[in-house]
Design a protein around this motif. Structure first.
Motif, PDB file in Angstrom:
ATOM      1  N   ARG A  82      25.848  -0.748  54.030  1.00  0.00           N
ATOM      2  CA  ARG A  82      24.843  -0.797  54.101  1.00  0.00           C
ATOM      3  C   ARG A  82      22.712  -0.504  52.769  1.00  0.00           C
ATOM      4  O   ARG A  82      21.854  -1.254  53.531  1.00  0.00           O
ATOM      5  N   HIS A 142      20.737   1.282  61.924  1.00  0.00           N
ATOM      6  CA  HIS A 142      22.286   0.789  61.297  1.00  0.00           C
ATOM      7  C   HIS A 142      23.730   0.582  62.617  1.00  0.00           C
ATOM      8  O   HIS A 142      24.205  -0.697  62.863  1.00  0.00           O
ATOM      9  N   ASP A 186      25.052  -3.281  62.962  1.00  0.00           N
ATOM     10  CA  ASP A 186      26.895  -3.270  63.140  1.00  0.00           C
ATOM     11  C   ASP A 186      27.001  -3.999  64.344  1.00  0.00           C
ATOM     12  O   ASP A 186      28.394  -4.766  64.401  1.00  0.00           O
ATOM     13  N   ARG A 192      21.562  -4.113  53.254  1.00  0.00           N
ATOM     14  CA  ARG A 192      20.628  -4.739  53.997  1.00  0.00           C
ATOM     15  C   ARG A 192      18.908  -4.660  53.859  1.00  0.00           C
ATOM     16  O   ARG A 192      18.505  -5.137  54.933  1.00  0.00           O
TER      17      ARG A 192
END
Length: 278
Positions: A155, A174, A178, A158
């Motif tokens: 994460r 998230h 995803d 990103r």
């Protein structure tokens, strides 16, 4: 989700229904129609919102292996989508992805009544900025897209400028990201489709001709640009508004490229002010 079979394959879409003006909302690379979730929530009481998931990497149904998934090919697919659903006089809204500009250049814009261009690819900014160049570099290496998107399972990756950090001022949740990335994590066919798109950018002269063709678009047009955009230059938004014969410009502060994520309420207000009610 509803689906329609087009020449390239099956395209899924959301349709809120209703009798209001039809607003068709188009997303960019490695995301799906959920980009527009806040905008749809703000418009659906008065507008019919139609949100296709284009074959740009987050689609869940691979396209046919021989499908034309170049930038122009996907633009043609948008025109085919409007025809298949018999949507007319639509308000076509694009974010991040600029390929719909080719519909005007190709004379495939008859079903568009009004055009809304939010921060997106324009002129020769294909692929756009640092994230776009990074994606092309990955696509040119065998297995490169698989590796690039596998890194986005981490994460913190990103929010780097070369990935998604410059796409929105506020992190996209998230769980949403995803779902955007899952098809690319799990399907070689989806990665094949994305690679065909990323490497299917036409020469600079053709890109510039697409922008120039906007001078022939004689219907109302609204350009909504993020004032702090780091990927899509603000100067491009101003140039587009000047080129469109009936163009208007709205600049939105405190936002990067993904205005539907950073400032959905202000975008809804701009669309409502732009589209007359029956």
């Amino acid at each position: 989700m509803t689906e329609v079979t087009l020449s390239a394959g099956v395209v899924e879409y959301e349709d809120t229904g209703g009798d209001g003006p039809v607003v068709v909302l188009l997303h960019g690379v490695a995301m799906d129609g959920s980009l527009w979730r806040h905008v749809v929530a703000g418009l659906r009481t008065d507008f019919r919102c139609v949100v296709p998931t284009l074959p740009l990497g987050s689609h869940r149904r691979p396209m046919r292996p021989d499908a034309d998934l170049t930038v122009l090919g996907v633009a043609h697919l948008v025109a085919e989508f409007l025809e298949a659903l018999d949507l007319r006089d639509v308000v076509l809204v694009m974010s991040d992805w600029g390929g719909a500009q080719a519909l005007v250049a190709e004379g495939r814009d008859q079903r568009i009544g009004r055009l809304v261009i939010t921060s997106c690819e324009a002129f020769d900014n294909y692929p756009p900025g640092l994230p776009g160049r990074n994606l092309v570099a990955a696509a040119r290496i065998p297995g490169g897209l698989r590796m690039a998107f596998a890194l986005l399972k981490l994460r913190p990756m990103r929010r780097l400028p070369m990935t998604w950090g410059w796409m929105s001022r506020r992190p996209v949740p998230h769980d949403v990201m995803d779902e955007w990335f899952r098809p690319l994590w799990t399907s070689a066919a989806i990665r094949r489709d994305l690679r065909a798109y990323v490497l299917g950018v036409p020469p600079r002269d053709e890109l510039m001709a697409w922008a120039e063709a906007l001078r022939t678009f004689d219907r109302p047009a609204l350009v909504v640009w993020a004032a702090e955009d780091k990927v899509m230059p603000l100067a491009h938004g101003r140039r587009l508004a000047e080129m469109l014969p009936r163009g208007e410009l709205v600049e939105i502060a405190d936002s990067f490229t993904l205005i539907p994520e950073d400032q959905p309420q202000r975008l809804c207000e701009a669309v409502r002010a732009f589209v007359p009610r029956p």
